[in-house]
Design a protein around this motif. Structure first.
Motif, PDB file in Angstrom:
ATOM      1  N   GLU A  82      -0.497  18.962   6.596  1.00  0.00           N
ATOM      2  CA  GLU A  82      -1.324  18.661   7.508  1.00  0.00           C
ATOM      3  C   GLU A  82      -2.698  18.671   7.225  1.00  0.00           C
ATOM      4  OE1 GLU A  82      -0.681  16.893  10.710  1.00  0.00           O
ATOM      5  OE2 GLU A  82       1.280  17.029  10.514  1.00  0.00           O
ATOM      6  N   LEU A  83      -3.202  19.444   6.459  1.00  0.00           N
ATOM      7  CA  LEU A  83      -4.530  19.901   6.267  1.00  0.00           C
ATOM      8  C   LEU A  83      -4.949  19.050   5.435  1.00  0.00           C
ATOM      9  CD1 LEU A  83      -4.393  23.873   5.993  1.00  0.00           C
ATOM     10  CD2 LEU A  83      -6.149  22.216   7.515  1.00  0.00           C
ATOM     11  N   ILE A  84      -3.894  18.536   4.857  1.00  0.00           N
ATOM     12  CA  ILE A  84      -4.875  17.630   3.263  1.00  0.00           C
ATOM     13  C   ILE A  84      -5.161  16.604   4.246  1.00  0.00           C
ATOM     14  CG2 ILE A  84      -3.921  16.207   1.448  1.00  0.00           C
ATOM     15  CD1 ILE A  84      -2.699  17.809   0.293  1.00  0.00           C
ATOM     16  N   LYS A  85      -3.752  15.613   5.357  1.00  0.00           N
ATOM     17  CA  LYS A  85      -3.891  14.912   6.680  1.00  0.00           C
ATOM     18  C   LYS A  85      -5.535  14.615   7.318  1.00  0.00           C
ATOM     19  CE  LYS A  85       0.897  13.308   6.577  1.00  0.00           C
ATOM     20  NZ  LYS A  85       1.868  13.703   7.255  1.00  0.00           N
ATOM     21  N   THR A  86      -5.912  15.983   7.701  1.00  0.00           N
ATOM     22  CA  THR A  86      -6.585  16.213   8.305  1.00  0.00           C
ATOM     23  C   THR A  86      -8.304  15.602   7.664  1.00  0.00           C
ATOM     24  OG1 THR A  86      -5.460  17.969   9.202  1.00  0.00           O
ATOM     25  CG2 THR A  86      -8.071  17.833   9.666  1.00  0.00           C
ATOM     26  N   PHE A  87      -8.272  17.014   6.117  1.00  0.00           N
ATOM     27  CA  PHE A  87      -9.156  16.523   5.208  1.00  0.00           C
ATOM     28  C   PHE A  87      -9.478  14.864   4.843  1.00  0.00           C
ATOM     29  CE2 PHE A  87     -10.818  16.278   0.904  1.00  0.00           C
ATOM     30  CZ  PHE A  87     -12.882  16.990   1.401  1.00  0.00           C
ATOM     31  N   VAL A  88      -8.264  14.121   4.451  1.00  0.00           N
ATOM     32  CA  VAL A  88      -8.571  12.689   4.063  1.00  0.00           C
ATOM     33  C   VAL A  88      -8.837  12.040   5.101  1.00  0.00           C
ATOM     34  CG1 VAL A  88      -6.849  10.076   3.491  1.00  0.00           C
ATOM     35  CG2 VAL A  88      -6.981  12.418   2.378  1.00  0.00           C
ATOM     36  N   HIS A  89      -8.432  12.055   6.760  1.00  0.00           N
ATOM     37  CA  HIS A  89      -8.721  10.994   8.014  1.00  0.00           C
ATOM     38  C   HIS A  89      -9.895  11.985   8.743  1.00  0.00           C
ATOM     39  CE1 HIS A  89      -6.393   8.612   7.297  1.00  0.00           C
ATOM     40  NE2 HIS A  89      -5.169   9.778   7.482  1.00  0.00           N
ATOM     41  N   GLN A  90     -11.138  12.739   7.858  1.00  0.00           N
ATOM     42  CA  GLN A  90     -12.008  13.047   8.562  1.00  0.00           C
ATOM     43  C   GLN A  90     -13.624  12.167   8.398  1.00  0.00           C
ATOM     44  OE1 GLN A  90     -13.620  16.186   6.561  1.00  0.00           O
ATOM     45  NE2 GLN A  90     -14.015  14.814   4.279  1.00  0.00           N
ATOM     46  N   HIS A  91     -13.357  11.335   8.103  1.00  0.00           N
ATOM     47  CA  HIS A  91     -14.887   9.933   8.667  1.00  0.00           C
ATOM     48  C   HIS A  91     -14.243   9.021   9.433  1.00  0.00           C
ATOM     49  CE1 HIS A  91     -16.520  12.143   5.322  1.00  0.00           C
ATOM     50  NE2 HIS A  91     -15.754  12.424   4.214  1.00  0.00           N
ATOM     51  N   ASP A 120     -10.709   5.480   1.696  1.00  0.00           N
ATOM     52  CA  ASP A 120      -9.690   4.719   0.483  1.00  0.00           C
ATOM     53  C   ASP A 120      -9.777   5.547  -0.831  1.00  0.00           C
ATOM     54  OD1 ASP A 120      -9.544   2.670   2.412  1.00  0.00           O
ATOM     55  OD2 ASP A 120     -10.700   1.531   1.570  1.00  0.00           O
ATOM     56  N   LYS A 121     -10.274   6.130  -0.948  1.00  0.00           N
ATOM     57  CA  LYS A 121      -9.967   6.877  -2.216  1.00  0.00           C
ATOM     58  C   LYS A 121      -9.394   8.307  -2.408  1.00  0.00           C
ATOM     59  CE  LYS A 121     -12.625   8.942  -5.577  1.00  0.00           C
ATOM     60  NZ  LYS A 121     -14.440   9.704  -6.048  1.00  0.00           N
ATOM     61  N   LEU A 122      -9.891   8.427  -1.351  1.00  0.00           N
ATOM     62  CA  LEU A 122      -9.254  10.043  -0.738  1.00  0.00           C
ATOM     63  C   LEU A 122      -7.295   9.187   0.313  1.00  0.00           C
ATOM     64  CD1 LEU A 122     -11.974  11.850   1.971  1.00  0.00           C
ATOM     65  CD2 LEU A 122     -10.706  12.469  -0.696  1.00  0.00           C
ATOM     66  N   GLN A 123      -7.640   8.673  -0.043  1.00  0.00           N
ATOM     67  CA  GLN A 123      -5.885   8.052   0.091  1.00  0.00           C
ATOM     68  C   GLN A 123      -5.233   7.629  -0.543  1.00  0.00           C
ATOM     69  OE1 GLN A 123      -6.388   5.034   3.480  1.00  0.00           O
ATOM     70  NE2 GLN A 123      -6.120   6.206   5.393  1.00  0.00           N
ATOM     71  N   LYS A 124      -6.059   7.246  -1.222  1.00  0.00           N
ATOM     72  CA  LYS A 124      -5.190   7.416  -2.881  1.00  0.00           C
ATOM     73  C   LYS A 124      -4.806   8.339  -3.560  1.00  0.00           C
ATOM     74  CE  LYS A 124      -5.778   4.423  -6.937  1.00  0.00           C
ATOM     75  NZ  LYS A 124      -6.372   3.406  -7.716  1.00  0.00           N
ATOM     76  N   GLU A 125      -6.093   8.912  -3.250  1.00  0.00           N
ATOM     77  CA  GLU A 125      -5.235  10.324  -3.901  1.00  0.00           C
ATOM     78  C   GLU A 125      -4.418  10.972  -3.682  1.00  0.00           C
ATOM     79  OE1 GLU A 125      -7.847  14.265  -5.060  1.00  0.00           O
ATOM     80  OE2 GLU A 125      -8.867  13.009  -4.264  1.00  0.00           O
ATOM     81  N   SER A 163       1.489  15.382  -3.331  1.00  0.00           N
ATOM     82  CA  SER A 163       1.539  13.881  -3.156  1.00  0.00           C
ATOM     83  C   SER A 163       1.969  13.754  -1.250  1.00  0.00           C
ATOM     84  CB  SER A 163       3.073  13.206  -4.025  1.00  0.00           C
ATOM     85  OG  SER A 163       3.506  13.374  -4.054  1.00  0.00           O
ATOM     86  N   SER A 164       1.852  12.586  -1.438  1.00  0.00           N
ATOM     87  CA  SER A 164       2.451  12.132   0.548  1.00  0.00           C
ATOM     88  C   SER A 164       3.614  12.373   0.478  1.00  0.00           C
ATOM     89  CB  SER A 164       1.447  10.987   0.611  1.00  0.00           C
ATOM     90  OG  SER A 164       2.331   9.620  -0.116  1.00  0.00           O
ATOM     91  N   ALA A 165       4.283  12.597  -0.852  1.00  0.00           N
ATOM     92  CA  ALA A 165       5.752  12.605  -0.936  1.00  0.00           C
ATOM     93  C   ALA A 165       6.042  14.107  -0.413  1.00  0.00           C
ATOM     94  CB  ALA A 165       6.539  12.037  -1.923  1.00  0.00           C
ATOM     95  N   GLY A 166       5.361  15.031  -0.684  1.00  0.00           N
ATOM     96  CA  GLY A 166       4.861  16.273  -0.895  1.00  0.00           C
ATOM     97  C   GLY A 166       5.719  17.396  -2.358  1.00  0.00           C
ATOM     98  N   GLN A 167       5.618  15.831  -3.433  1.00  0.00           N
ATOM     99  CA  GLN A 167       5.993  16.595  -4.566  1.00  0.00           C
ATOM    100  C   GLN A 167       4.799  17.766  -4.866  1.00  0.00           C
ATOM    101  OE1 GLN A 167       5.825  13.233  -7.011  1.00  0.00           O
ATOM    102  NE2 GLN A 167       8.371  13.198  -6.392  1.00  0.00           N
ATOM    103  N   VAL A 168       5.440  18.425  -5.840  1.00  0.00           N
ATOM    104  CA  VAL A 168       3.873  19.653  -6.060  1.00  0.00           C
ATOM    105  C   VAL A 168       3.922  19.931  -7.455  1.00  0.00           C
ATOM    106  CG1 VAL A 168       2.500  22.277  -5.868  1.00  0.00           C
ATOM    107  CG2 VAL A 168       3.907  21.420  -4.117  1.00  0.00           C
ATOM    108  N   GLN A 169       2.404  19.664  -8.377  1.00  0.00           N
ATOM    109  CA  GLN A 169       2.453  19.843  -9.873  1.00  0.00           C
ATOM    110  C   GLN A 169       1.718  20.425 -10.044  1.00  0.00           C
ATOM    111  OE1 GLN A 169       1.805  15.575 -10.582  1.00  0.00           O
ATOM    112  NE2 GLN A 169       3.636  14.683 -10.407  1.00  0.00           N
TER     113      GLN A 169
END
Length: 179
Positions: A82-91, A120-125, A163-169
């Motif tokens: 949720e924090l990542i989604k908030t950060f990605v959509h902050q603009h 777009d760059k943040l969403q792709k990342e 990743s958006s799928a929840g994979q952690v690397q």
């Protein structure tokens, strides 16, 4: 910052006395000129590096603030997502404001284009793996809370790509290339 000009000027003054007595094409004036150019080049490189590092500093600040609001405890994966989604959509709000202020039929402004590219760059990342400090371990969370804003301290933390799928690397910092 760069000190070669001051060191060169001091060395010449020690050897010759007052620097006012140099003529335009003397060896010492050329040494001073080279030292000045070298200092300017180093300052320019440092400024560009700082500009490139700024997005990662802002990202780390955002997540550090979220960790502090959680009482400096490690975060669960769903909270991190949720924090990542908030950060990605902050603009998004700013982009909508810019779009609304534009008259119909007019081309997009430079600010609007920059915001679109940034989003777009943040969403792709985020789809490929969003780089952030590991916030789910107690040790890393405590280290991250103590971060005072310096670039060099960030390298001591453990970083992961989520990743958006929840994979952690596991990942390294600073990032190398685009992912």
């Amino acid at each position: 910052m760069p000190k070669s000009f001051d060191k060169t000027r001091k060395a010449i003054a020690k050897k010759k006395g007052a620097i006012d007595s140099l003529h335009q094409y003397s060896r010492d004036s050329k040494r001073l000129h080279r030292a000045q150019v070298r200092d300017e080049k180093l300052e320019k490189i440092a400024a560009s590096r700082k500009k490139n590092d700024r997005p990662y500093i802002e990202r780390a600040t955002f997540f550090q603030e979220a960790l502090r609001q959680n009482g400096e405890q490690p975060l669960q994966m769903d909270v991190i997502q949720e924090l990542i989604k908030t950060f990605v959509h902050q603009h998004d709000e700013e982009l909508n404001e810019v779009k609304k202020s534009r008259r119909p039929g007019r081309p997009a402004s430079a600010k609007e284009d920059l915001l679109k590219v940034k989003i777009d760059k943040l969403q792709k990342e985020y789809q490929n793996g969003f780089l952030l400090p590991a916030l789910d371990t107690d040790e890393n969370a405590k280290l991250f809370v103590r971060w005072e804003g310096s670039w060099s301290y960030l390298t001591t933390l453990k970083w992961v790509r989520i990743s958006s799928a929840g994979q952690v690397q596991p990942s390294s910092f600073p990032p190398r290339g685009e992912h």
